[in-house]
Write a protein that holds these residues in place. Structure first.
Motif, PDB file in Angstrom:
ATOM      1  N   GLY A   1     -15.563  -3.404   8.100  1.00 10.46           N
ATOM      2  CA  GLY A   1     -16.852  -3.878   7.904  1.00 10.46           C
ATOM      3  C   GLY A   1     -18.115  -2.928   7.862  1.00 10.46           C
ATOM      4  O   GLY A   1     -18.862  -3.191   7.091  1.00 10.46           O
TER       5      GLY A   1
ATOM      6  N   ARG B   1       0.708  -1.094   0.023  1.00 11.38           N
ATOM      7  CA  ARG B   1      -0.035   0.023   0.063  1.00 11.38           C
ATOM      8  C   ARG B   1       0.866   1.148   0.180  1.00 11.38           C
ATOM      9  O   ARG B   1       1.898   1.176   0.324  1.00 11.38           O
ATOM     10  CB  ARG B   1      -0.857   0.027   1.299  1.00 11.38           C
ATOM     11  CG  ARG B   1      -1.633  -1.127   1.339  1.00 11.38           C
ATOM     12  CD  ARG B   1      -3.117  -0.778   0.788  1.00 11.38           C
ATOM     13  NE  ARG B   1      -4.028  -1.926   1.177  1.00 11.38           N
ATOM     14  CZ  ARG B   1      -4.872  -2.617   0.540  1.00 11.38           C
ATOM     15  NH1 ARG B   1      -5.048  -2.303  -0.702  1.00 11.38           N
ATOM     16  NH2 ARG B   1      -5.765  -3.565   0.806  1.00 11.38           N
TER      17      ARG B   1
ATOM     18  N   GLY C   1     -12.868 -10.368   5.105  1.00 11.79           N
ATOM     19  CA  GLY C   1     -14.101 -10.502   5.615  1.00 11.79           C
ATOM     20  C   GLY C   1     -15.100 -10.812   4.670  1.00 11.79           C
ATOM     21  O   GLY C   1     -16.459 -10.680   4.804  1.00 11.79           O
TER      22      GLY C   1
ATOM     23  N   ILE D   1      -6.968 -12.588  11.470  1.00 11.22           N
ATOM     24  CA  ILE D   1      -8.468 -12.478  10.936  1.00 11.22           C
ATOM     25  C   ILE D   1      -8.691 -13.639  10.294  1.00 11.22           C
ATOM     26  O   ILE D   1     -10.054 -14.086  10.483  1.00 11.22           O
ATOM     27  CB  ILE D   1      -8.576 -11.301  10.154  1.00 11.22           C
ATOM     28  CG1 ILE D   1      -8.157  -9.728  10.984  1.00 11.22           C
ATOM     29  CG2 ILE D   1      -9.934 -11.158   9.635  1.00 11.22           C
ATOM     30  CD1 ILE D   1      -8.572  -8.495  10.213  1.00 11.22           C
TER      31      ILE D   1
ATOM     32  N   GLY E   1     -12.348  -7.141  -4.110  1.00 12.34           N
ATOM     33  CA  GLY E   1     -11.037  -6.760  -4.360  1.00 12.34           C
ATOM     34  C   GLY E   1     -10.326  -7.948  -5.026  1.00 12.34           C
ATOM     35  O   GLY E   1     -10.785  -8.914  -5.291  1.00 12.34           O
ATOM     36  N   PHE E   2      -8.809  -7.977  -4.849  1.00 15.73           N
ATOM     37  CA  PHE E   2      -8.166  -8.824  -5.564  1.00 15.73           C
ATOM     38  C   PHE E   2      -6.853  -9.195  -4.999  1.00 15.73           C
ATOM     39  O   PHE E   2      -6.159  -8.639  -4.099  1.00 15.73           O
ATOM     40  CB  PHE E   2      -7.694  -8.112  -6.887  1.00 15.73           C
ATOM     41  CG  PHE E   2      -8.640  -7.465  -7.716  1.00 15.73           C
ATOM     42  CD1 PHE E   2      -9.558  -8.313  -8.652  1.00 15.73           C
ATOM     43  CD2 PHE E   2      -9.230  -6.022  -7.431  1.00 15.73           C
ATOM     44  CE1 PHE E   2     -10.724  -7.580  -9.383  1.00 15.73           C
ATOM     45  CE2 PHE E   2     -10.279  -5.503  -8.316  1.00 15.73           C
ATOM     46  CZ  PHE E   2     -10.887  -6.334  -8.817  1.00 15.73           C
TER      47      PHE E   2
ATOM     48  N   ARG F   1      -4.530  -8.922  -1.230  1.00 18.46           N
ATOM     49  CA  ARG F   1      -4.974  -8.082  -0.537  1.00 18.46           C
ATOM     50  C   ARG F   1      -6.526  -8.235  -0.270  1.00 18.46           C
ATOM     51  O   ARG F   1      -7.218  -7.417   0.339  1.00 18.46           O
ATOM     52  CB  ARG F   1      -4.769  -6.440  -0.690  1.00 18.46           C
ATOM     53  CG  ARG F   1      -3.228  -6.139  -0.358  1.00 18.46           C
ATOM     54  CD  ARG F   1      -2.709  -6.428   0.907  1.00 18.46           C
ATOM     55  NE  ARG F   1      -2.794  -5.766   1.966  1.00 18.46           N
ATOM     56  CZ  ARG F   1      -1.896  -4.652   2.521  1.00 18.46           C
ATOM     57  NH1 ARG F   1      -0.906  -4.443   2.019  1.00 18.46           N
ATOM     58  NH2 ARG F   1      -2.227  -4.088   3.456  1.00 18.46           N
TER      59      ARG F   1
ATOM     60  N   MET G   1      -9.204  -0.707  -2.477  1.00 18.45           N
ATOM     61  CA  MET G   1      -8.119   0.135  -1.771  1.00 18.45           C
ATOM     62  C   MET G   1      -6.894   0.014  -2.599  1.00 18.45           C
ATOM     63  O   MET G   1      -6.403  -1.222  -3.031  1.00 18.45           O
ATOM     64  CB  MET G   1      -8.000  -0.643  -0.487  1.00 18.45           C
ATOM     65  CG  MET G   1      -8.924  -0.295   0.638  1.00 18.45           C
ATOM     66  SD  MET G   1      -8.831  -1.267   2.098  1.00 18.45           S
ATOM     67  CE  MET G   1      -7.672  -0.140   2.853  1.00 18.45           C
TER      68      MET G   1
ATOM     69  N   GLY H   1     -16.466  -7.367  -6.291  1.00 21.33           N
ATOM     70  CA  GLY H   1     -16.573  -6.274  -5.057  1.00 21.33           C
ATOM     71  C   GLY H   1     -15.794  -6.399  -4.023  1.00 21.33           C
ATOM     72  O   GLY H   1     -15.647  -5.499  -3.041  1.00 21.33           O
TER      73      GLY H   1
ATOM     74  N   ILE I   1     -11.849  -5.279  11.758  1.00 20.85           N
ATOM     75  CA  ILE I   1     -12.896  -5.958  11.568  1.00 20.85           C
ATOM     76  C   ILE I   1     -14.210  -4.956  11.415  1.00 20.85           C
ATOM     77  O   ILE I   1     -15.079  -5.039  10.574  1.00 20.85           O
ATOM     78  CB  ILE I   1     -13.358  -7.237  12.323  1.00 20.85           C
ATOM     79  CG1 ILE I   1     -12.114  -7.902  12.141  1.00 20.85           C
ATOM     80  CG2 ILE I   1     -14.593  -7.763  11.856  1.00 20.85           C
ATOM     81  CD1 ILE I   1     -11.846  -9.299  12.929  1.00 20.85           C
TER      82      ILE I   1
ATOM     83  N   ASN J   1     -19.196  -0.709   4.616  1.00 23.24           N
ATOM     84  CA  ASN J   1     -19.208  -1.364   3.455  1.00 23.24           C
ATOM     85  C   ASN J   1     -20.560  -2.137   3.464  1.00 23.24           C
ATOM     86  O   ASN J   1     -21.195  -2.335   2.467  1.00 23.24           O
ATOM     87  CB  ASN J   1     -17.963  -2.021   2.956  1.00 23.24           C
ATOM     88  CG  ASN J   1     -16.971  -1.530   2.595  1.00 23.24           C
ATOM     89  OD1 ASN J   1     -17.061  -0.344   1.595  1.00 23.24           O
ATOM     90  ND2 ASN J   1     -15.725  -1.860   2.649  1.00 23.24           N
TER      91      ASN J   1
END
Ligand code: HEM
Length: 530
Positions: free
Chosen positions: A315, A120, A460, A152, A452-453, A456, A385, A450, A311, A318
């Motif tokens: 969470g 990042r 959750g 997590i 991400g990839f 990263r 992100m 939705g 978390i 979103n």
């Protein structure tokens, strides 16, 4: 002589022979020509390797900084890609940015080359001072990130998520009952539902009835979302300003004050759990497990406080945002709402005695497709992100400098006509399986981007999809969701393109009418909420 025996010639002779036979030039000329050919070939390679992706012309010093809007940046990025192609370069001050509009490029860079593209951008204000370099979402790729994500993910496996279901279903009953009581406050009721579900899961406690906990949490999240925007703080555009003494850098103490405020709140929550564990109370929650694993996972107390809070922080908004977009969609597409309600009535009976449970999910295929379509239609993290590269790379002949910020435009992928025909239309049918097949729990997270990839990707995502699904199907089961009407009886519809400012997308304030579907539904909700 037109034929010869090569064995009779030395290397020098061959050179001479070739030059005489083929070009008629002498050896020196050959050498000079060779030099030029090699030079041009080398220069060609160099040119190719320094080939930068296309993009808008940057201004001196600040680059394209002022052109990137603070609202709806995904629309701006998409318009650039329409003009320059699917891979676009911008500069923000001295920082390089690469915008990716198509899934194929995103998968190649963020998934297949994830070893290089999972860091990042380091932020001075929000990262170094506000988060003391411990907040998961901002961490560079490395050991601390792996430890925090590992902690997590241990809790987010399918087995553990099964044990969260009673928290989610209890939360939705309170959501329905709150909306029944104060239908005009649906926005806060939804935020309450997602925040309390996550808080119970993480700290084994509910939000204080006086609303202070929720206010504190939302305040932290809102200011944080603002602080991470690259244009929010001048020091993140010009990191050299971090060398200034405190007296000339008032933003530093401001960020440190925010850190004190949130870490006091988060450490307080974490220590409450420790106290309950020490007193022998049976406290089944994420924070209790963190304390149990404390030595093994080797995280300091501030890291532990931030990882637990990640978390709730990552969470709450979103998940709530996705449910809010669902309400917007239902007001625009009443036929979809009726179709989903018909499916619910078929499975649960039309009388309204029985609310849907997770066990009904595989019988409610259209409702699963509907939730997938909400996530596709308006992803709450439209530019994810952004990731950051560690080393220089070449992609499609373009040079991508080390330290480039990569922006995957999830919104553009979800509105790509070739992947999703008629993409602006809300149409759950696009996710319905052929030949009457079923969709299961896993399907909620498939067929869209939705979450991400690569390395990263949202840790959750399964929990989030389940929290949204049970919230959505229970709202559909309980209420007719319609727009308010004006004096002439015309519907006042929210603009589906209007979002709250920031890098996440929550619908702008809107009004909605939530009407209980029958008196039996009302009584069922009241009974369950007692
Ligand atoms: C519908 C709800 C949610 C959506 C749409 C969502 C989406 C995302 C996206 C797009 C990212 C960035 C992924 C990337 O960098 O490629 C992300 C990161 C993250 N999400 Fe979620 N998320 C949701 C709910 C949750 C929940 C319930 C949690 C709780 C565990 C969570 C925890 C995180 C964390 C900790 C990160 C940062 C990961 C990292 O930096 O390595 N999210 N999420």
């Amino acid at each position: 002589m037109s034929s010869f025996n090569a064995a009779l010639f030395s290397r020098k002779d061959i050179g001479k022979y070739v030059s005489e036979q083929v070009t008629g030039l002498d050896g020196v000329t050959i050498l000079v020509l060779g030099f030029f050919v090699a030079y041009y070939l080398g220069l060609g390679y160099l040119r190719q390797s320094t080939n930068l992706p296309p993009g808008p012309k940057p201004l001196p010093l600040i680059g394209n900084m002022l052109q990137v809007p603070t609202e709806g940046s995904w629309l701006y990025f998409h318009s650039l890609c329409k003009k320059y192609g699917p891979v676009v370069r911008l500069t923000l001050g001295r920082d390089e940015m690469l915008v990716l509009d198509e899934l194929e490029d995103i998968n190649e860079i963020l998934v297949k080359r994830s070893r290089n593209y999972s860091s990042r951008r380091s932020l001075v204000y929000a990262g170094k001072y506000r988060s003391v370099d411990r907040r998961l979402g901002l961490l560079p790729y490395g050991t601390l990130l792996k430890k925090q994500r590992g902690a997590i993910l241990q809790m987010m496996n399918a087995e553990d998520l099964g044990s969260c279901e009673h928290i989610q279903t209890r939360g939705t009953m309170k959501l329905l009952s709150d909306i029944l009581e104060t239908p005009t406050n649906a926005y806060m009721s939804i935020k309450w539902y997602t925040a309390e579900t996550l808080l119970t899961l993480v700290y084994g406690k509910k939000l204080g009835e006086d609303g202070n906990d929720l206010r504190k949490l939302l305040h932290i999240i809102e200011t944080f979302i603002r602080d991470v925007h690259p244009r929010s703080h001048i020091v993140d555009m010009l990191p050299v300003l971090d060398r200034m003494p405190d007296a000339l850098a008032p933003w530093r103490s401001e960020a440190q004050r925010k850190h004190e405020y949130e870490i006091t709140f988060y450490t307080g929550l974490l220590k409450e759990v420790k106290k309950r564990v020490d007193e022998g109370e049976n406290t089944e929650c994420f924070a209790a497990r963190l304390w149990e694993m404390a030595n093994k996972i080797d995280l300091d107390e501030v890291s532990m406080a931030y990882v637990a809070a990640a978390i709730v922080e990552a969470g709450t908004d979103n998940t709530a945002g996705t449910i809010l977009w669902f309400l917007v969609a239902m007001m625009h597409y009443p036929a979809v709402m009726k179709k989903a309600q018909a499916e619910l009535d078929k499975v649960l009976g039309p009388e309204g005695h029985t609310p849907p449970e997770f066990q009904h999910l595989e019988q409610l295929t259209y409702c699963v497709a509907l939730v997938k379509e909400v996530i596709r239609w308006m992803p709450t993290a439209p530019i994810s992100m952004p990731h950051r590269s560690l080393e220089e790379d070449i992609y499609k002949g373009y040079r991508i400098a080390a330290g480039t910020t990569i922006v995957p435009n999830i919104w553009a992928v979800h509105h790509n006509e070739s992947l999703y025909p008629d993409p602006f239309k809300f149409e759950p049918e696009r996710f319905m399986p052929a030949d009457g097949g079923i969709l299961n729990l896993k399907s909620l997270n498939e067929g869209h981007s939705g979450f991400g990839f690569g390395r990263r990707i949202c840790p959750g995502q399964y929990l989030a999809a389940k929290t949204v699904w049970i919230g959505v199907v229970r709202l559909l089961w309980a209420f007719d969701i319609t727009p308010p009407v004006d004096a002439s009886g015309a519907p006042i519809l929210p603009d589906p393109a209007a979002c709250r400012p920031g890098i996440t997308a929550e619908p702008d304030t809107f009004k909605v009418v939530m009407t209980p579907r029958s008196e039996v539904h009302v009584q069922s909700i009241k009974r369950a909420a007692e």
